[in-house]
Motif scaffolding. Structure first.
Motif, PDB file in Angstrom:
ATOM      1  N   SER A  60       0.817  -1.219   0.000  1.00  0.00           N
ATOM      2  CA  SER A  60       0.000   0.000   0.000  1.00  0.00           C
ATOM      3  C   SER A  60       0.850   1.269   0.000  1.00  0.00           C
ATOM      4  O   SER A  60       2.057   1.230   0.247  1.00  0.00           O
ATOM      5  CB  SER A  60      -0.938   0.002   1.217  1.00  0.00           C
ATOM      6  OG  SER A  60      -0.195   0.001   2.418  1.00  0.00           O
ATOM      7  N   GLY A  61       0.185   2.389  -0.283  1.00  0.00           N
ATOM      8  CA  GLY A  61       0.852   3.687  -0.256  1.00  0.00           C
ATOM      9  C   GLY A  61       1.690   3.968  -1.482  1.00  0.00           C
ATOM     10  O   GLY A  61       2.679   4.706  -1.411  1.00  0.00           O
ATOM     11  N   THR A  62       1.311   3.409  -2.621  1.00  0.00           N
ATOM     12  CA  THR A  62       2.059   3.606  -3.855  1.00  0.00           C
ATOM     13  C   THR A  62       1.157   4.217  -4.914  1.00  0.00           C
ATOM     14  O   THR A  62      -0.067   4.159  -4.810  1.00  0.00           O
ATOM     15  CB  THR A  62       2.619   2.265  -4.373  1.00  0.00           C
ATOM     16  OG1 THR A  62       3.218   2.463  -5.656  1.00  0.00           O
ATOM     17  CG2 THR A  62       1.510   1.239  -4.526  1.00  0.00           C
ATOM     18  N   LYS A  63       1.754   4.776  -5.957  1.00  0.00           N
ATOM     19  CA  LYS A  63       0.981   5.336  -7.065  1.00  0.00           C
ATOM     20  C   LYS A  63       0.689   4.299  -8.145  1.00  0.00           C
ATOM     21  O   LYS A  63      -0.035   4.576  -9.095  1.00  0.00           O
ATOM     22  CB  LYS A  63       1.731   6.520  -7.678  1.00  0.00           C
ATOM     23  CG  LYS A  63       1.840   7.714  -6.751  1.00  0.00           C
ATOM     24  CD  LYS A  63       2.550   8.875  -7.424  1.00  0.00           C
ATOM     25  CE  LYS A  63       2.648  10.083  -6.492  1.00  0.00           C
ATOM     26  NZ  LYS A  63       3.342  11.223  -7.135  1.00  0.00           N
ATOM     27  N   SER A  64       1.256   3.108  -8.011  1.00  0.00           N
ATOM     28  CA  SER A  64       1.023   2.050  -8.993  1.00  0.00           C
ATOM     29  C   SER A  64      -0.357   1.439  -8.786  1.00  0.00           C
ATOM     30  O   SER A  64      -0.684   0.978  -7.692  1.00  0.00           O
ATOM     31  CB  SER A  64       2.089   0.953  -8.863  1.00  0.00           C
ATOM     32  OG  SER A  64       1.711  -0.196  -9.585  1.00  0.00           O
ATOM     33  N   LYS A  65      -1.169   1.413  -9.837  1.00  0.00           N
ATOM     34  CA  LYS A  65      -2.505   0.821  -9.721  1.00  0.00           C
ATOM     35  C   LYS A  65      -2.419  -0.674  -9.457  1.00  0.00           C
ATOM     36  O   LYS A  65      -3.295  -1.243  -8.809  1.00  0.00           O
ATOM     37  CB  LYS A  65      -3.323   1.091 -10.982  1.00  0.00           C
ATOM     38  CG  LYS A  65      -2.774   0.464 -12.253  1.00  0.00           C
ATOM     39  CD  LYS A  65      -3.661   0.781 -13.450  1.00  0.00           C
ATOM     40  CE  LYS A  65      -3.137   0.111 -14.723  1.00  0.00           C
ATOM     41  NZ  LYS A  65      -4.000   0.411 -15.894  1.00  0.00           N
ATOM     42  N   TYR A  66      -1.373  -1.317  -9.951  1.00  0.00           N
ATOM     43  CA  TYR A  66      -1.209  -2.751  -9.740  1.00  0.00           C
ATOM     44  C   TYR A  66      -0.876  -3.057  -8.285  1.00  0.00           C
ATOM     45  O   TYR A  66      -1.423  -3.992  -7.697  1.00  0.00           O
ATOM     46  CB  TYR A  66      -0.108  -3.299 -10.649  1.00  0.00           C
ATOM     47  CG  TYR A  66      -0.376  -3.112 -12.120  1.00  0.00           C
ATOM     48  CD1 TYR A  66      -1.274  -3.927 -12.794  1.00  0.00           C
ATOM     49  CD2 TYR A  66       0.265  -2.105 -12.843  1.00  0.00           C
ATOM     50  CE1 TYR A  66      -1.523  -3.746 -14.155  1.00  0.00           C
ATOM     51  CE2 TYR A  66       0.019  -1.918 -14.196  1.00  0.00           C
ATOM     52  CZ  TYR A  66      -0.878  -2.748 -14.840  1.00  0.00           C
ATOM     53  OH  TYR A  66      -1.128  -2.555 -16.175  1.00  0.00           O
TER      54      TYR A  66
ATOM     55  N   GLY B 297      -3.063  -4.893  -5.593  1.00  0.00           N
ATOM     56  CA  GLY B 297      -2.424  -6.007  -4.882  1.00  0.00           C
ATOM     57  C   GLY B 297      -2.557  -5.868  -3.379  1.00  0.00           C
ATOM     58  O   GLY B 297      -2.750  -6.859  -2.666  1.00  0.00           O
ATOM     59  N   ALA B 298      -2.468  -4.640  -2.876  1.00  0.00           N
ATOM     60  CA  ALA B 298      -2.617  -4.401  -1.437  1.00  0.00           C
ATOM     61  C   ALA B 298      -4.023  -4.780  -0.976  1.00  0.00           C
ATOM     62  O   ALA B 298      -4.209  -5.418   0.068  1.00  0.00           O
ATOM     63  CB  ALA B 298      -2.327  -2.938  -1.122  1.00  0.00           C
TER      64      ALA B 298
END
Length: 348
Positions: free
Chosen positions: A244-250, A254-255
């Motif tokens: 979590s806490g990422t800009k990646s939609k994947y 996934g989170a």
């Protein structure tokens, strides 16, 4: 564009006023002149040859000619169109310019003027073509760069998924199969190609939190103790914290999957005891895909189930462990799921 370039000129001649001027003028440019006698012939020529540089129209003031200009520009918005006419009327000129005509020439037109005109036309057309080509090249380069970034991101996702299986040798191909099952389910639910791709690459991250589980628990061949099972269940929250806490939609998907794929439809799952549709769709999809694959695969703590046994279990848990609609959609494609399993057989 240089003067040696062949200029492809199409002439629509309502009154044949300028045929002799164009044909007989001493123009130091290689010109290919084609003539069309009706509007349909003009469109046929432009759409079939795809190399017309400019269109001369003997303008007679008719609405049909104005409509022709609009039709030509819908097909090729950069094509240069010129009116040659004896109608010296500001209202008609404004109408022509508003339609997209480049210039409006009043007869008589001398060959010397036409010579200078064609040279300027050649330069203008060349500039437009160069700009168009540069735009296409730039667009291609941007698309290639975006594709490269995406490929690197997807490669990183695969490596991250492999990291989750590093200590759990029985699941080396499990994550890939779960991704394919999940994409298949998403498609059955009416998801877009983007949704399917998201599941294909995000679902394999469902067990990434197992990185934080001790080997003696993760690979234990006998039944886990209550304390060990409590520790094992933390792989859901650990996975969420990692992804979590990422800009990646994947990674964001996934989170969500890591946190929710062990929730049960009746609310008896973990870690949050969510129930029914309060469980994220991604988690409900992966719950079915994950359990299906786990049951028909051999693990250190169990023998593999037959396909028939696995199907019966999924049916029995519809509405209890699993979302009934997702079970229905999955079982409708059970043959495809079996093919996925066989194509990515567990490692021996």
């Amino acid at each position: 564009m240089t003067d040696t370039r062949k200029l492809n000129l199409l002439y629509y001649n309502t009154f044949l006023k300028c045929r002799d001027i164009v044909t007989n003028a001493a123009i130091p440019i290689d010109i290919s002149v084609s003539y069309a006698d009706d509007i349909n012939e003009v469109m046929k020529h432009i759409m079939s040859s795809n190399n017309t540089d400019m269109l001369f129209i003997d303008y007679d003031g008719s609405a049909a000619v104005i409509d022709l200009v609009s039709a030509v520009h819908k097909y090729d918005e950069d094509l240069l169109i010129y009116f040659i006419t004896d109608i010296d009327n500001d209202e008609e000129k404004i109408k022509a310019y508003n339609t997209g005509v480049i210039d409006y020439f009043i007869l008589p037109l001398s060959s010397q003027v036409l010579q200078a005109l064609l040279k300027n036309m050649a330069c203008l057309r060349g500039s437009r073509l160069k700009l168009h080509n540069k735009t296409n090249i730039l667009q291609y380069e941007v698309e290639q760069a975006v594709r490269t970034v995406k490929e690197r991101e997807l490669e990183s996702l695969l490596l991250l998924g492999r990291a989750s299986e590093y200590k759990d040798k029985d699941t080396a191909s499990h994550i890939l199969r779960v991704g394919k099952y999940s994409a298949m389910i998403m498609e059955s639910l009416g998801g877009s190609n983007e949704d399917k791709e998201l599941m294909l690459y995000s679902a394999p991250l469902h067990d990434v939190g197992k990185i934080g589980i001790a080997d003696n628990i993760l690979n234990k061949s006998s039944k886990l103790t209550e304390e060990e099972y409590s520790i094992m269940k933390t792989h859901t929250t650990k996975g969420y914290e990692i992804l979590s806490g990422t800009k990646s939609k994947y990674l964001e998907a996934g989170a969500i999957i890591a946190l929710s794929h062990h929730e049960k439809y009746d609310g008896s799952g973990y870690p949050n005891g969510l129930k029914g549709d309060s469980i994220p769709l991604y988690g409900r999809i992966v719950a079915v895909a994950d359990v299906f694959d786990a049951l028909i695969s051999q693990r250190v703590y169990k023998n593999s189930w037959t396909l028939e046994q696995t199907v019966e279990y999924l049916k029995s848990q519809s509405g209890i462990h699993f979302d009934p609609i997702i079970v229905e959609k999955f079982l409708a494609k059970i043959d495809e799921a079996e093919d996925i399993f066989k194509s990515l057989m567990p490692e021996k």
